[in-house]
Scaffold this motif. Structure first.
Motif, PDB file in Angstrom:
ATOM      1  N   SER A   2      30.183   6.129  34.127  1.00  0.00           N
ATOM      2  CA  SER A   2      28.933   6.803  34.493  1.00  0.00           C
ATOM      3  C   SER A   2      28.078   5.929  35.395  1.00  0.00           C
ATOM      4  O   SER A   2      27.231   6.428  36.132  1.00  0.00           O
ATOM      5  CB  SER A   2      28.166   7.196  33.230  1.00  0.00           C
ATOM      6  OG  SER A   2      27.791   6.021  32.507  1.00  0.00           O
ATOM      7  N   ILE A   3      28.287   4.586  35.312  1.00  0.00           N
ATOM      8  CA  ILE A   3      27.520   3.681  36.176  1.00  0.00           C
ATOM      9  C   ILE A   3      27.976   3.814  37.630  1.00  0.00           C
ATOM     10  O   ILE A   3      27.169   3.750  38.563  1.00  0.00           O
ATOM     11  CB  ILE A   3      27.691   2.225  35.687  1.00  0.00           C
ATOM     12  CG1 ILE A   3      27.075   2.068  34.293  1.00  0.00           C
ATOM     13  CG2 ILE A   3      27.059   1.241  36.668  1.00  0.00           C
ATOM     14  CD1 ILE A   3      27.289   0.695  33.683  1.00  0.00           C
ATOM     15  N   CYS A  38      23.528  14.041  39.527  1.00  0.00           N
ATOM     16  CA  CYS A  38      24.260  13.039  38.747  1.00  0.00           C
ATOM     17  C   CYS A  38      23.478  12.661  37.484  1.00  0.00           C
ATOM     18  O   CYS A  38      24.049  12.534  36.384  1.00  0.00           O
ATOM     19  CB  CYS A  38      24.514  11.784  39.591  1.00  0.00           C
ATOM     20  SG  CYS A  38      25.729  12.011  40.902  1.00  0.00           S
ATOM     21  N   TRP A  39      22.175  12.473  37.658  1.00  0.00           N
ATOM     22  CA  TRP A  39      21.335  12.104  36.510  1.00  0.00           C
ATOM     23  C   TRP A  39      21.315  13.200  35.463  1.00  0.00           C
ATOM     24  O   TRP A  39      21.447  12.956  34.262  1.00  0.00           O
ATOM     25  CB  TRP A  39      19.930  11.793  37.010  1.00  0.00           C
ATOM     26  CG  TRP A  39      18.965  11.452  35.910  1.00  0.00           C
ATOM     27  CD1 TRP A  39      18.946  10.329  35.137  1.00  0.00           C
ATOM     28  CD2 TRP A  39      17.890  12.277  35.455  1.00  0.00           C
ATOM     29  NE1 TRP A  39      17.919  10.367  34.229  1.00  0.00           N
ATOM     30  CE2 TRP A  39      17.249  11.566  34.402  1.00  0.00           C
ATOM     31  CE3 TRP A  39      17.391  13.511  35.832  1.00  0.00           C
ATOM     32  CZ2 TRP A  39      16.127  12.078  33.728  1.00  0.00           C
ATOM     33  CZ3 TRP A  39      16.288  14.013  35.166  1.00  0.00           C
ATOM     34  CH2 TRP A  39      15.680  13.313  34.122  1.00  0.00           C
ATOM     35  N   GLY A  42      24.415  13.412  33.292  1.00  0.00           N
ATOM     36  CA  GLY A  42      24.673  12.350  32.342  1.00  0.00           C
ATOM     37  C   GLY A  42      25.084  11.026  32.925  1.00  0.00           C
ATOM     38  O   GLY A  42      25.525  10.135  32.180  1.00  0.00           O
ATOM     39  N   ALA A  43      24.965  10.850  34.224  1.00  0.00           N
ATOM     40  CA  ALA A  43      25.288   9.553  34.812  1.00  0.00           C
ATOM     41  C   ALA A  43      24.266   8.516  34.376  1.00  0.00           C
ATOM     42  O   ALA A  43      23.156   8.837  33.937  1.00  0.00           O
ATOM     43  CB  ALA A  43      25.322   9.659  36.330  1.00  0.00           C
ATOM     44  N   SER A  44      24.619   7.258  34.505  1.00  0.00           N
ATOM     45  CA  SER A  44      23.727   6.173  34.122  1.00  0.00           C
ATOM     46  C   SER A  44      22.388   6.277  34.842  1.00  0.00           C
ATOM     47  O   SER A  44      22.336   6.364  36.080  1.00  0.00           O
ATOM     48  CB  SER A  44      24.376   4.827  34.437  1.00  0.00           C
ATOM     49  OG  SER A  44      23.447   3.781  34.341  1.00  0.00           O
ATOM     50  N   GLY A  45      21.293   6.273  34.069  1.00  0.00           N
ATOM     51  CA  GLY A  45      19.973   6.372  34.667  1.00  0.00           C
ATOM     52  C   GLY A  45      19.659   5.193  35.555  1.00  0.00           C
ATOM     53  O   GLY A  45      19.108   5.341  36.648  1.00  0.00           O
ATOM     54  N   ALA A  46      20.020   4.003  35.095  1.00  0.00           N
ATOM     55  CA  ALA A  46      19.733   2.794  35.885  1.00  0.00           C
ATOM     56  C   ALA A  46      20.505   2.805  37.195  1.00  0.00           C
ATOM     57  O   ALA A  46      19.969   2.462  38.268  1.00  0.00           O
ATOM     58  CB  ALA A  46      20.099   1.552  35.086  1.00  0.00           C
ATOM     59  N   ALA A  47      21.775   3.218  37.133  1.00  0.00           N
ATOM     60  CA  ALA A  47      22.582   3.268  38.355  1.00  0.00           C
ATOM     61  C   ALA A  47      22.045   4.327  39.309  1.00  0.00           C
ATOM     62  O   ALA A  47      22.024   4.129  40.536  1.00  0.00           O
ATOM     63  CB  ALA A  47      24.037   3.568  38.008  1.00  0.00           C
ATOM     64  N   THR A  48      21.616   5.453  38.742  1.00  0.00           N
ATOM     65  CA  THR A  48      21.074   6.513  39.591  1.00  0.00           C
ATOM     66  C   THR A  48      19.800   6.049  40.284  1.00  0.00           C
ATOM     67  O   THR A  48      19.594   6.289  41.484  1.00  0.00           O
ATOM     68  CB  THR A  48      20.779   7.765  38.749  1.00  0.00           C
ATOM     69  OG1 THR A  48      21.976   8.175  38.082  1.00  0.00           O
ATOM     70  CG2 THR A  48      20.268   8.893  39.623  1.00  0.00           C
TER      71      THR A  48
END
Length: 822
Positions: A2-3, A38-39, A42-48
Motif C-alpha cells: 500500500s506504501i 488511492c487514499w 486504502g493506500a498508505s496515508g503517509a505515502a499518499t
C-alpha cells in the motif's frame, strides 16, 4: 504494497500524460484525482501525502507565473543566452531561407500522419504529359549515347537544335516569357526520362532548369531583366551557365575570393557606375557553349559610390559571353561523361550595376538567393537523374538476368545474383519515391532546404549502389564499352552525381542534421529568436513559453521512446491498412528516438555539435531514412495500395529501418558523454536492436518481380525510355522478356531431349533440324527457339573495334598531321 501504490500511480499518470502530451494543469489534476482515489481505496496515508507533496512541489511553481517567471525562467534565460552558440550571418540566412514541411513532423517525435496523407497526389498536367509523350520521346529516339560519349564528346548539332527548338532549356520559364512553365514535377519527369538513356543529355537539359540565370531571374530579376533574358533563355538563343565553384573555396560562396570593385566605366558607349570583376571559376557546366554567364562574387565599394558600406557581400551578376575580359577556358572531361564543362576566368571585367541580378537593390544578397535556389536544384536535377538511371537499370538488368543463362539456369536464379537484384529493385523503388516526393514539395511551393539535401545525398548514394550491382550482374557485358552497353557510362557517371551540388560527405555530415536540428525542431529556433527580442518583458514571456514547451517535449519523447522500445512498436494508434500499420508504428518509435537524441546532443554539446560530424551524420541518417520511409508509404497510398508492390515496399521499409537502428546504435555507442550514451541506449533500445536487414525470402520476391512481366514491374518502369530502338540496348533487352519467358518451356523440352539423344549435330541450326525431324519440337516451336537465340545474342553481345576507332578524334587528327609533316 500500500506504501508503493501512490508512487506507482504518480509515475504512471506522469508517463501517460507525457506520452499523450497533456498540458501541465491536466497532469496535475489527474495526479491529484488518482492520489485521492488511492487514499480512499486504502493506500498508505503517509505515502499518499508524500506523493501529493511531490506533485505540489512540481506543479505550483510551474503553474504560477509570478513564481515561475522571476525564479525559474529568468535564471534559465541568462544561462541559455550564455551557452547559445552565436549564429553567423550566413548560418542565419541559411536557416531562414528554407521552409519546413513533413520533415518537421518527423522531428516532433509524434508525427501527424494526416498531414502527409492530405498532401495532394503528384500529378502531371496535360501539357507536361504531352511533352513527355512527344518531344521527350522523340529526343530519346535521337540519342546515341556512344556517339555522344566516345566519338563526338558532345551532343550532335541535330540534338542541340532539337533541344533549343522545343524549349527544353525553358521548362521552368513561365509561359508569359515564352517558356513551357512546367511544374517541378514536370521538370522531374523530363530529366528522369532523359537520364534513363543518357546522363550527358539529362545534365545538359537539367542545368539550365536548375540553379542558374533563369531560376535566379524568375525569383529576383528586375522586370527589365526578365523581359530581355527570359524569352531568350526559353528558346535557346541564350545558353546559360552559372559560375560558383572555384579552386580555392569549392562551392562555399561565403569564402570565395572572386571579387568586384564598384567603380565607373564604359558600357555601350556611356560612362556608368558598375563593378570591375576579377574571378576564377572551374567545373562550370555548359561554360564552353554558354552565351550568358551567371556569376557569384564578393562585392566591395571602397569609394562609397553606392552607399556607406565597403564590404557589400556576396552578389550575383549576369555577364554576356562577349564581355571584354571574359575568358572561357578549355573543356574539362568529367569521367568519360563529356557534358560541356570547363573553367571561366576574368580580370578587371567591367559590367554596369544593371547587370547585377535584381539590380542594385539585390547587391550583397547573393548568399540568400543561392541558398533558396540551391534547395530547388538539389530537389530536382540530381535525384531525377538518379531515378531515371536506377529504374532503367532495374528493369533492363532484371530482363537480362532472366535471359542470360549459365549451367542451364537463368543467372537471376542464383542466390548471389538474386541478392544484387533485390538491392537493385528495392533501391530503384526507393529512389523513385524519394525523387518524386522532393519534386512534389517544390511543386507545392515549398523551399525544401532539408528534404533537398536528403534527396540529393540518398538518391545519388543509392544510385551509385544500383550502378555497382548492375555492373556486377552484367559482368563482361557491363565492362566492355560500346553501343550495346547500357550500364558502363552510368557506372562511370555515378561519382559525378555524388560530387556536384555539394559533395556527399559534407552534405551528410554537416548539412542534413546540422540544418534540420534547428530548422525542423519545434522549439529550438523559437527559443533562439525569443532571446533576440528587444523588449525584456516580451523576451522573458516568449522564452518562458518556448522553454517549457521544449521541456515537456523532451520528457514526452523520452517516455514515448521507452514505451515503443519495450513494446517493439507493436502497440499504439497508427494509420494505414492491416499491411502497413506496423510500418507507421515503427516510424513513430524512431521519430521519438530521434527527437530525444537530438535534444540531448544539442543540450550537452551546444555549438560544439557542428564539429561532431560523425554524430551529426548518424543523426542525419536517422532523419533521412524517416523521410525516405514516409515517401515510400505516401507513394504506396497514392498508388491505391497495390498488393503487387508490397514486396518492393517491404524491402525498402525494412532497409530504411535497419539503417535507422544502425545509425542510432552508432550514435549512442560513440556518444561523447559515455554515461549519457548508456542512458539513451536504455531508453531507445531497452530490448536491444530489433530491426533486421531485408530477409532472403523477401529479396527473392523482389528479384522475381524484376525478372517477369507484372504490374509492379510496369509501375517501376513508368517514366523511363523503354522504346526498343536501335540506340536503346536496355529498351531492347527489356522488350525481349515476355517472348523469352514464353520460349522457356520449349527450350527446356528441347534441351532435355537433346541431352538424352545420340544425334551428332553440333551447331544450333542442325540441332533444331534434328529436333523437328525427331518430333521433339514443332516447326513453330523451332521458330520460337530461333527467335530466342537472336534475342539472347543481342542481349549478351558486346562490341569490338578497330584500334583507330578507339582513339579520340583529336588524337587521330594530331597523329595524321605529324605523319604528314614527317
Amino acid at each position: 504494497m500500500s506504501i508503493a501504490i501512490p508512487f506507482i500511480a504518480f509515475l504512471l499518470i506522469g508517463a501517460i500524460a507525457a506520452y499523450h502530451r497533456l498540458r501541465l494543469p491536466v497532469w496535475a489534476a489527474l495526479t491529484a484525482t488518482v492520489l485521492v482515489a488511492c487514499w480512499l481505496l486504502g493506500a498508505s496515508g503517509a505515502a499518499t501525502v508524500a506523493a501529493g507533496v511531490v506533485t505540489a512541489l512540481i506543479a505550483v511553481p510551474l503553474l504560477l507565473p509570478q513564481i515561475r517567471l522571476p525564479f525559474i525562467t529568468k535564471p534559465l534565460l541568462g544561462f541559455y543566452t550564455k551557452i547559445l552558440p552565436p549564429l553567423s550571418e550566413t548560418e542565419r540566412v541559411a536557416l531562414e531561407a528554407g521552409t519546413v514541411g513533413w520533415e518537421g513532423q518527423l522531428f516532433s517525435g509524434k508525427p501527424d500522419w494526416d498531414v502527409l496523407h492530405h498532401q495532394p497526389k503528384p500529378t502531371l498536367r496535360a501539357d507536361e504529359q504531352a511533352f513527355l509523350d512527344g518531344p521527350v520521346e522523340e529526343l530519346c529516339k535521337m540519342i546515341n549515347d556512344w556517339q555522344i560519349t566516345h566519338v563526338d564528346a558532345d551532343l550532335s548539332p541535330a540534338l542541340w537544335d532539337f533541344i533549343k527548338k522545343n524549349k527544353f532549356f525553358g521548362m521552368i520559364v513561365p509561359k508569359e516569357y515564352g517558356g513551357l512553365g512546367f511544374t517541378a514535377l514536370g521538370n522531374h519527369k523530363v530529366i528522369q526520362k532523359l537520364a534513363s538513356i543518357s546522363s550527358v543529355v539529362s545534365s545538359t537539359v537539367g542545368v539550365p532548369n536548375s540553379l542558374g540565370p533563369a531560376e535566379l531571374l524568375m525569383h529576383y530579376g528586375t522586370q527589365e531583366q526578365k523581359d530581355h533574358y527570359l524569352p531568350r533563355l526559353a528558346d535557346g538563343r541564350e545558353v546559360p551557365c552559372f559560375g560558383l565553384t572555384g579552386p580555392w573555396a569549392g562551392s562555399d560562396a561565403t569564402s570565395i575570393p572572386d571579387f568586384g570593385i564598384v567603380t565607373t566605366g564604359e558600357w555601350n558607349g556611356a560612362r556608368v557606375v558598375g563593378v570591375k570583376l576579377t574571378f576564377d571559376k572551374r567545373y562550370i557546366t555548359l561554360a564552353p557553349v554558354a552565351s550568358l554567364i551567371g556569376l557569384a562574387f564578393r562585392m566591395y565599394d571602397p569609394d562609397g559610390l553606392i552607399g556607406d558600406k565597403q564590404d557589400i557581400g556576396i552578389t550575383l551578376a549576369l555577364l554576356p559571353r562577349d564581355t571584354a575580359g571574359v575568358e572561357i577556358g578549355r573543356r574539362a572531361m568529367p569521367l568519360n561523361s563529356p557534358f560541356q564543362n570547363g573553367p571561366i576566368r576574368g580580370k578587371d571585367v567591367f559590367i554596369p550595376l544593371s547587370q547585377l541580378i535584381g539590380g542594385e537593390a539585390y547587391a550583397g544578397k547573393g548568399w540568400q538567393m543561392l541558398v533558396e535556389c540551391l534547395s530547388i536544384g538539389r530537389s530536382i536535377t540530381l535525384p531525377s537523374t538518379a531515378s531515371g538511371g536506377s529504374k532503367m537499370g532495374a528493369i533492363a538488368t532484371g530482363a537480362y538476368a532472366r535471359i542470360r543463362k549459365q549451367f542451364g539456369l537463368s543467372i537471376g536464379r542464383f542466390e548471389g545474383v538474386e541478392e544484387a537484384l533485390a538491392r537493385i529493385g528495392g533501391n530503384a523503388y526507393t529512389i523513385s519515391a524519394l525523387a518524386e516526393a522532393s519534386a512534389a514539395a517544390v511543386a507545392r511551393g515549398e523551399l525544401p532546404a532539408v528534404p533537398s539535401t536528403i534527396s540529393k545525398y540518398h538518391c545519388t548514394e543509392m544510385g551509385r549502389e544500383v550502378a555497382t550491382d548492375v555492373m556486377d550482374i552484367l559482368g563482361g557485358k557491363g565492362i566492355i564499352l560500346g553501343p550495346r552497353n547500357f550500364a558502363g557510362r552510368n557506372w562511370q557517371a555515378a561519382p559525378i552525381m555524388i560530387t556536384v551540388e555539394g559533395a556527399n560527405i559534407m552534405t551528410r555530415s554537416l548539412m542534413i542534421f546540422g540544418q534540420g536540428a534547428i530548422l525542423c525542431h519545434p522549439w529550438v529556433l523559437k527559443e533562439m529568436k525569443a532571446t533576440t527580442l528587444p523588449d525584456p518583458d516580451e523576451r522573458l514571456r516568449e522564452f518562458d513559453k518556448n522553454l517549457f514547451g521544449h521541456i515537456g517535449f523532451a520528457i514526452s519523447n523520452a517516455v514515448r521512446a521507452l514505451w515503443f522500445g519495450l513494446s517493439s512498436a507493436k502497440l499504439g494508434a497508427a494509420p494505414g491498412d492491416a499491411y502497413t500499420r506496423r510500418y507507421y508504428r515503427k516510424l513513430n518509435r524512431y521519430s521519438a528516438a530521434l527527437a530525444l537524441c537530438a535534444d540531448t546532443s544539442m543540450l550537452l554539446l551546444g555549438g560544439k555539435l557542428k564539429f561532431k560530424e560523425s554524430l551529426s551524420g548518424r543523426l542525419g541518417d536517422v532523419l533521412s531514412n524517416l523521410y525516405i520511409a514516409s515517401a515510400l508509404l505516401k507513394r504506396y497510398e497514392d498508388e491505391g495500395r497495390p498488393a503487387a508492390d508490397q514486396p518492393l515496399l517491404a524491402w525498402s521499409i525494412h532497409n530504411a529501418t535497419f539503417k535507422i537502428e544502425k545509425a542510432l546504435s552508432g550514435a549512442l555507442r560513440n556518444f561523447p558523454f559515455r554515461p549519457v550514451g548508456w542512458l539513451l541506449w536504455a531508453l531507445v533500445f531497452p530490448l536491444g536492436r530489433r530491426a533486421q536487414y531485408p530477409s532472403d525470402r523477401l529479396g527473392h520476391k523482389v528479384a522475381s518481380l524484376l525478372m517477369s512481366p507484372n504490374e509492379a514491374r510496369d509501375r517501376l518502369a513508368v517514366g523511363v525510355f523503354t522504346t526498343p530502338c536501335e540506340n536503346n540496348p536496355a529498351g531492347r533487352i527489356n522488350s525481349y522478356l515476355p517472348k523469352a519467358i514464353l520460349a522457356e518451356p520449349v527450350e527446356r523440352k528441347f534441351l532435355k531431349a537433346l541431352k538424352n539423344s545420340d544425334i551428332e549435330a553440333h551447331d544450333f541450326a542442325s540441332q533444331l533440324d534434328e529436333g523437328v525431324r525427331e518430333g521433339w519440337i514443332t516447326a513453330d516451336e523451332r521458330k520460337q527457339l530461333e527467335e530466342l537465340r537472336v534475342m539472347t545474342i543481342d542481349a549478351i553481345s558486346v562490341d569490338d573495334f578497330d584500334a583507330q576507332e578507339l582513339r579520340s578524334a583529336g588524337y587521330r587528327h594530331d597523329a595524321g598531321a605529324d605523319r604528314a609533316a614527317a
